[in-house]
Write a protein that holds these residues in place. Structure first.
Motif, short mmCIF file in Angstrom:
data_model
loop_
_atom_site.label_atom_id
_atom_site.label_comp_id
_atom_site.label_asym_id
_atom_site.label_seq_id
_atom_site.Cartn_x
_atom_site.Cartn_y
_atom_site.Cartn_z
N LEU A 4 -39.64 43.19 -93.36
CA LEU A 4 -40.38 42.35 -92.41
C LEU A 4 -39.67 42.21 -91.07
O LEU A 4 -40.32 41.91 -90.06
CB LEU A 4 -40.58 40.94 -93.01
N TRP A 50 -51.37 52.76 -103.89
CA TRP A 50 -51.46 51.30 -104.05
C TRP A 50 -50.88 50.67 -102.80
O TRP A 50 -49.76 51.02 -102.40
CB TRP A 50 -50.70 50.87 -105.30
N LEU A 52 -50.11 47.06 -100.46
CA LEU A 52 -49.91 45.60 -100.47
C LEU A 52 -49.69 45.19 -99.02
O LEU A 52 -48.81 45.74 -98.34
CB LEU A 52 -48.68 45.26 -101.32
N LEU A 54 -48.13 43.01 -96.38
CA LEU A 54 -46.98 42.11 -96.34
C LEU A 54 -47.08 41.11 -95.19
O LEU A 54 -46.56 40.00 -95.28
CB LEU A 54 -45.68 42.91 -96.20
N GLU A 71 -55.38 40.18 -96.38
CA GLU A 71 -54.43 39.27 -95.78
C GLU A 71 -53.11 39.41 -96.53
O GLU A 71 -53.07 40.06 -97.58
CB GLU A 71 -54.95 37.83 -95.85
N PRO A 72 -52.03 38.80 -96.05
CA PRO A 72 -50.75 38.99 -96.73
C PRO A 72 -50.83 38.58 -98.20
O PRO A 72 -51.39 37.54 -98.55
CB PRO A 72 -49.79 38.07 -95.94
N GLY A 73 -50.30 39.45 -99.06
CA GLY A 73 -50.34 39.24 -100.50
C GLY A 73 -51.48 39.99 -101.18
O GLY A 73 -51.46 40.15 -102.40
N ASP A 74 -52.46 40.44 -100.39
CA ASP A 74 -53.57 41.20 -100.99
C ASP A 74 -53.13 42.63 -101.27
O ASP A 74 -52.48 43.28 -100.44
CB ASP A 74 -54.77 41.24 -100.04
N SER A 75 -53.53 43.13 -102.44
CA SER A 75 -53.22 44.50 -102.80
C SER A 75 -54.51 45.23 -103.15
O SER A 75 -55.54 44.61 -103.42
CB SER A 75 -52.25 44.54 -103.98
N LEU A 77 -55.87 49.20 -104.86
CA LEU A 77 -55.63 50.55 -105.36
C LEU A 77 -56.68 51.48 -104.77
O LEU A 77 -57.89 51.23 -104.92
CB LEU A 77 -55.71 50.57 -106.89
N LEU A 98 -46.97 47.68 -97.44
CA LEU A 98 -46.20 48.45 -98.40
C LEU A 98 -47.19 49.42 -99.05
O LEU A 98 -48.27 49.00 -99.51
CB LEU A 98 -45.58 47.55 -99.47
N MET B 1 -56.41 40.68 -106.82
CA MET B 1 -55.55 39.49 -106.91
C MET B 1 -54.61 39.43 -105.72
O MET B 1 -53.97 40.42 -105.38
CB MET B 1 -54.73 39.56 -108.20
N ASN B 2 -54.54 38.25 -105.11
CA ASN B 2 -53.53 38.07 -104.06
C ASN B 2 -52.21 37.68 -104.73
O ASN B 2 -52.15 36.68 -105.46
CB ASN B 2 -53.99 37.01 -103.07
N LEU B 3 -51.18 38.44 -104.45
CA LEU B 3 -49.91 38.23 -105.16
C LEU B 3 -49.22 36.94 -104.74
O LEU B 3 -48.38 36.42 -105.48
CB LEU B 3 -48.98 39.42 -104.93
N LEU B 4 -49.56 36.44 -103.56
CA LEU B 4 -48.92 35.22 -103.06
C LEU B 4 -49.68 33.95 -103.42
O LEU B 4 -49.11 32.88 -103.46
CB LEU B 4 -48.78 35.30 -101.54
N HIS B 5 -50.99 34.07 -103.65
CA HIS B 5 -51.82 32.87 -103.82
C HIS B 5 -52.18 32.57 -105.27
O HIS B 5 -52.39 31.43 -105.62
CB HIS B 5 -53.11 33.00 -103.01
N LEU B 20 -49.95 47.14 -111.92
CA LEU B 20 -50.40 48.53 -112.05
C LEU B 20 -49.45 49.24 -113.01
O LEU B 20 -48.23 49.10 -112.90
CB LEU B 20 -50.37 49.23 -110.68
N ILE B 27 -45.75 48.48 -111.87
CA ILE B 27 -45.59 47.54 -110.77
C ILE B 27 -45.91 46.16 -111.32
O ILE B 27 -46.95 45.95 -111.95
CB ILE B 27 -46.53 47.88 -109.59
N PRO B 72 -37.35 36.78 -98.08
CA PRO B 72 -38.59 37.56 -98.05
C PRO B 72 -38.47 38.81 -97.16
O PRO B 72 -37.97 38.75 -96.04
CB PRO B 72 -39.61 36.56 -97.51
N GLY B 73 -38.92 39.92 -97.71
CA GLY B 73 -38.83 41.21 -97.02
C GLY B 73 -37.64 42.04 -97.44
O GLY B 73 -37.60 43.24 -97.18
#
Lengths: 104, 104
Positions: A4, A50, A52, A54, A71-75, A77, A98, B1-5, B20, B27, B72-73
């Protein structure tokens, strides 16, 4: 390297940095300063990817799903051979992705 | 899925979610609410693991490097069979890791 904080200056092109490469796998950081994919040149990759988000914000278009906002955190495939384009990236502060390329 | 929320409630145990899985690759998201690795039970994995701290703060101990603080990062490659322990994770807001297990 902090993904970041170690950012390149804004340029015309996106910035691609390999973070880790192994047989069948490549982890990459992408920094976008507003760049998008040309409408007439979508990505068409022979491997799964994949991604993500950040930092920042982005929208993708995929031929099997239409528009997807990230948005940040969304991933997401991206299957092999699903054509896709980046149609928006936040320029400032930049958008940081990423990407894990599953090339095996 | 948002990995942060999409976060689990705080519990006694860390939360592990597969994001994944492919042959040779997994992952995973890990959510820590202050948990650490017991001093007498370090991890000793037969595969490489790449970690990226997404939120919170953490410190790891690796037998080949000593203590490493992560914000973070920050990312880190943990070689196979390098014993390591998580010695600190921020509890609130929780610490969120991305882990890429290179099991190939």
């Amino acid at each position: 390297m902090n993904l970041l904080h170690s950012l390149p200056p804004a340029r015309n092109e996106e910035d691609f940095t390999d973070i880790l490469a192994r047989p069948g796998l490549r982890i990459e950081r992408i920094v976008s300063h507003g760049q998008v994919t040309p409408p007439d040149a979508p990505y068409d990759q022979s491997h799964e990817e994949w991604v993500l988000l950040l930092a920042g914000a982005a929208r993708l278009w995929l031929e099997d799903r239409g528009e997807v906002a990230l948005e940040p955190g969304d991933s997401l495939l991206i299957p092999a051979h699903v054509r896709h384009r980046v149609i928006y990236t936040q320029a400032d502060p930049p958008t940081i992705w990423l990407a894990v390329h599953l090339e095996g």
